[in-house]
Design a protein around this motif. Structure first.
Motif, PDB file in Angstrom:
ATOM      1  N   ASP A 151       5.099 -22.072   5.256  1.00 33.42           N
ATOM      2  CA  ASP A 151       4.485 -20.981   6.009  1.00 33.42           C
ATOM      3  C   ASP A 151       5.448 -19.847   6.347  1.00 33.42           C
ATOM      4  N   GLU A 152       6.693 -19.969   5.932  1.00 30.57           N
ATOM      5  CA  GLU A 152       7.671 -18.921   6.218  1.00 30.57           C
ATOM      6  C   GLU A 152       8.033 -18.168   4.937  1.00 30.57           C
ATOM      7  N   PRO A 153       8.163 -16.842   5.019  1.00 31.71           N
ATOM      8  CA  PRO A 153       8.591 -16.081   3.837  1.00 31.71           C
ATOM      9  C   PRO A 153      10.027 -16.421   3.462  1.00 31.71           C
ATOM     10  N   GLY A 154      10.359 -16.187   2.216  1.00 30.47           N
ATOM     11  CA  GLY A 154      11.711 -16.480   1.753  1.00 30.47           C
ATOM     12  C   GLY A 154      11.853 -16.132   0.285  1.00 30.47           C
ATOM     13  N   ASP A 155      12.613 -16.948  -0.429  1.00 34.95           N
ATOM     14  CA  ASP A 155      12.863 -16.729  -1.850  1.00 34.95           C
ATOM     15  C   ASP A 155      12.201 -17.813  -2.684  1.00 34.95           C
ATOM     16  N   ALA A 156      11.969 -17.512  -3.941  1.00 36.90           N
ATOM     17  CA  ALA A 156      11.486 -18.489  -4.912  1.00 36.90           C
ATOM     18  C   ALA A 156      12.229 -18.247  -6.215  1.00 36.90           C
ATOM     19  N   PHE A 157      12.254 -19.259  -7.073  1.00 34.60           N
ATOM     20  CA  PHE A 157      12.857 -19.042  -8.386  1.00 34.60           C
ATOM     21  C   PHE A 157      12.020 -18.057  -9.182  1.00 34.60           C
ATOM     22  N   SER A 158      10.713 -18.318  -9.253  1.00 36.38           N
ATOM     23  CA  SER A 158       9.806 -17.418  -9.958  1.00 36.38           C
ATOM     24  C   SER A 158       8.419 -17.575  -9.369  1.00 36.38           C
ATOM     25  N   ALA A 159       7.523 -16.692  -9.758  1.00 34.59           N
ATOM     26  CA  ALA A 159       6.169 -16.672  -9.221  1.00 34.59           C
ATOM     27  C   ALA A 159       5.190 -17.253 -10.224  1.00 34.59           C
ATOM     28  N   CYS A 160       4.218 -17.997  -9.739  1.00 33.76           N
ATOM     29  CA  CYS A 160       3.094 -18.404 -10.568  1.00 33.76           C
ATOM     30  C   CYS A 160       2.224 -17.172 -10.795  1.00 33.76           C
ATOM     31  N   ALA A 161       2.022 -16.808 -12.055  1.00 36.15           N
ATOM     32  CA  ALA A 161       1.323 -15.569 -12.384  1.00 36.15           C
ATOM     33  C   ALA A 161      -0.172 -15.643 -12.128  1.00 36.15           C
ATOM     34  N   GLY A 162      -0.673 -16.786 -11.645  1.00 30.48           N
ATOM     35  CA  GLY A 162      -2.078 -16.869 -11.274  1.00 30.48           C
ATOM     36  C   GLY A 162      -2.419 -16.066 -10.050  1.00 30.48           C
ATOM     37  N   ALA A 163      -1.416 -15.761  -9.216  1.00 34.82           N
ATOM     38  CA  ALA A 163      -1.627 -14.944  -8.014  1.00 34.82           C
ATOM     39  C   ALA A 163      -0.259 -14.439  -7.559  1.00 34.82           C
ATOM     40  N   ALA A 164       0.178 -13.343  -8.135  1.00 37.82           N
ATOM     41  CA  ALA A 164       1.513 -12.805  -7.845  1.00 37.82           C
ATOM     42  C   ALA A 164       1.501 -11.301  -8.021  1.00 37.82           C
ATOM     43  N   VAL A 165       2.464 -10.644  -7.375  1.00 42.80           N
ATOM     44  CA  VAL A 165       2.642  -9.201  -7.531  1.00 42.80           C
ATOM     45  C   VAL A 165       3.991  -8.950  -8.195  1.00 42.80           C
ATOM     46  N   TYR A 166       3.993  -8.058  -9.189  1.00 38.68           N
ATOM     47  CA  TYR A 166       5.189  -7.749  -9.963  1.00 38.68           C
ATOM     48  C   TYR A 166       5.533  -6.267  -9.875  1.00 38.68           C
ATOM     49  N   ARG A 167       6.816  -5.984 -10.011  1.00 43.20           N
ATOM     50  CA  ARG A 167       7.290  -4.605 -10.155  1.00 43.20           C
ATOM     51  C   ARG A 167       7.187  -4.268 -11.649  1.00 43.20           C
ATOM     52  N   ARG A 168       6.299  -3.350 -11.971  1.00 41.18           N
ATOM     53  CA  ARG A 168       5.963  -3.075 -13.376  1.00 41.18           C
ATOM     54  C   ARG A 168       7.190  -2.688 -14.192  1.00 41.18           C
ATOM     55  N   SER A 169       8.043  -1.825 -13.652  1.00 44.63           N
ATOM     56  CA  SER A 169       9.210  -1.360 -14.412  1.00 44.63           C
ATOM     57  C   SER A 169      10.159  -2.509 -14.719  1.00 44.63           C
ATOM     58  N   ALA A 170      10.283  -3.469 -13.796  1.00 45.97           N
ATOM     59  CA  ALA A 170      11.159  -4.617 -14.031  1.00 45.97           C
ATOM     60  C   ALA A 170      10.606  -5.512 -15.128  1.00 45.97           C
ATOM     61  N   VAL A 171       9.292  -5.754 -15.103  1.00 43.22           N
ATOM     62  CA  VAL A 171       8.665  -6.602 -16.111  1.00 43.22           C
ATOM     63  C   VAL A 171       8.776  -5.968 -17.493  1.00 43.22           C
ATOM     64  N   LEU A 172       8.478  -4.679 -17.583  1.00 38.34           N
ATOM     65  CA  LEU A 172       8.571  -4.002 -18.875  1.00 38.34           C
ATOM     66  C   LEU A 172      10.015  -3.961 -19.358  1.00 38.34           C
ATOM     67  N   GLY A 173      10.953  -3.765 -18.434  1.00 41.00           N
ATOM     68  CA  GLY A 173      12.360  -3.747 -18.810  1.00 41.00           C
ATOM     69  C   GLY A 173      12.852  -5.079 -19.337  1.00 41.00           C
ATOM     70  N   ALA A 174      12.235  -6.161 -18.865  1.00 43.10           N
ATOM     71  CA  ALA A 174      12.608  -7.508 -19.328  1.00 43.10           C
ATOM     72  C   ALA A 174      11.867  -7.910 -20.593  1.00 43.10           C
ATOM     73  N   GLY A 175      10.962  -7.068 -21.057  1.00 39.34           N
ATOM     74  CA  GLY A 175      10.222  -7.385 -22.277  1.00 39.34           C
ATOM     75  C   GLY A 175       8.873  -8.021 -22.061  1.00 39.34           C
ATOM     76  N   GLY A 176       8.430  -8.128 -20.788  1.00 40.08           N
ATOM     77  CA  GLY A 176       7.126  -8.698 -20.498  1.00 40.08           C
ATOM     78  C   GLY A 176       7.080 -10.198 -20.711  1.00 40.08           C
ATOM     79  N   PHE A 177       5.877 -10.747 -20.633  1.00 37.63           N
ATOM     80  CA  PHE A 177       5.682 -12.169 -20.895  1.00 37.63           C
ATOM     81  C   PHE A 177       5.880 -12.451 -22.388  1.00 37.63           C
TER      82      PHE A 177
END
Length: 311
Positions: A151-177
């Motif tokens: 119940d507390e905010p923090g860090d995660a290794f990665s997000a489950c893409a079933g319900a997540a928000v991404y920074r578009r420029s970062a995703v495109l810069g990494a080559g996408g999925f």
């Protein structure tokens, strides 16, 4: 306030898509764009999306989650892009809180959220993903009682893409999925590449209710088979040779469980399905390690370790 697009990959999601869209349209921070990427549905779900005012991008056939997500992110104009599965219903504050977390931390490329069971919200589905050095990925809290520990905010290794928000420029810069993965672990692979590019992932405990594997029963492989295939591809693409003993131990454990459950043939077929792509993954591994800002050894934590039980 940074603009946000909601992208919903859809394949025969008529059973869920109206509730999903309703929850998106009822957000207390409405999206600036709403896009449904349809993977050749035959159940009329893309028509339902069109009626509810979504912009529908029709791909004509089932290209897999990774392709649909990429086409949606590419088509979006907003810098923040929320990926939401059709079998997900969002709490009204979901988009506002997830976007606020991303807005507040310029180092973050993604925000994982608290996913619970659609029919029993007291059961956790995912509270951010974790990749281990044996190649196994864990969804934090999966199938445990939601007792408040996430119940507390923090860090995660990665997000489950079933319900997540991404920074578009970062995703495109990494080559996408990685579209070769088709479905399952494509979000973990992207999360690792984002970390190797110097980005982080946040966890915000805002709730998305998820049916879980809603349309996967119609895929050519069962979810476990996709995970097995894609685990081998992810390992070939990223992992150093020093970790291969751990990977082999985990693979033996999974094969042992598959044999006990009388699905060893399916398990071995899934492993064999990875073979044609292994040379390309190994070539890409060298490029990724050469261009990384953060080494894979620093990006993937050394623990936790697990025994032989199936993860």
């Amino acid at each position: 306030m940074t603009a946000v697009a909601v992208v919903i990959p859809n394949w025969n999601g008529a059973r869920w898509i109206e509730a999903c869209l309703e929850s998106v349209l009822d957000q207390d921070r409405p999206p600036d764009e709403l896009l449904v990427v349809d993977n050749g549905s035959t159940d009329g779900s893309e028509v339902l999306a069109d009626v509810r005012g979504a912009r529908v991008l029709r791909l004509g056939r089932n290209t897999g989650f990774a392709v649909a997500a990429n086409r949606g992110i590419e088509a979006a104009r907003a810098e923040f892009v929320a990926l939401v599965n059709t079998d997900v219903v969002l709490d009204p504050d979901w988009l506002r809180r997830a976007c606020a977390a991303l807005e507040d931390d310029g180092r973050a490329a993604a925000v994982a959220t608290k996913m619970v069971d659609l029919h029993d919200p007291g059961v956790l589905y995912d509270a951010g993903d974790l990749l281990r050095r044996d190649g196994a990925c864990e969804q934090r809290g999966r199938f445990s009682v939601d007792d408040g520990r996430y119940d507390e905010p923090g860090d995660a290794f990665s997000a489950c893409a079933g319900a997540a928000v991404y920074r578009r420029s970062a995703v495109l810069g990494a080559g996408g999925f990685d579209e070769r993965l088709f479905a399952y672990l494509e979000d973990v692979d992207l999360g690792l590449r984002l970390r190797m590019a110097g980005w982080t992932c946040l966890y915000e405990p805002v709730v998305a209710r998820h049916a879980g594997e809603g349309s996967s029963s119609a895929l050519e492989r069962a979810p476990a088979a996709w995970v097995q295939r894609n685990t081998l591809l992810l390992v070939a693409k990223h992992f150093p040779a020093a970790w291969l003993a751990r990977v082999a131990y985990r693979q033996l454990g999974w094969a042992w469980h598959a044999a006990r459950e009388r699905r060893l043939r399916v398990h071995l077929a899934a492993s064999a399905a990875a073979l044609p792509l292994l040379p390309a993954m190994l070539r890409e591994r060298r490029r990724l390690r050469r261009t990384a800002e953060v080494s894979v050894e620093a990006a993937v934590p050394p623990g936790p370790l697990r025994g032989l039980t199936l993860g």
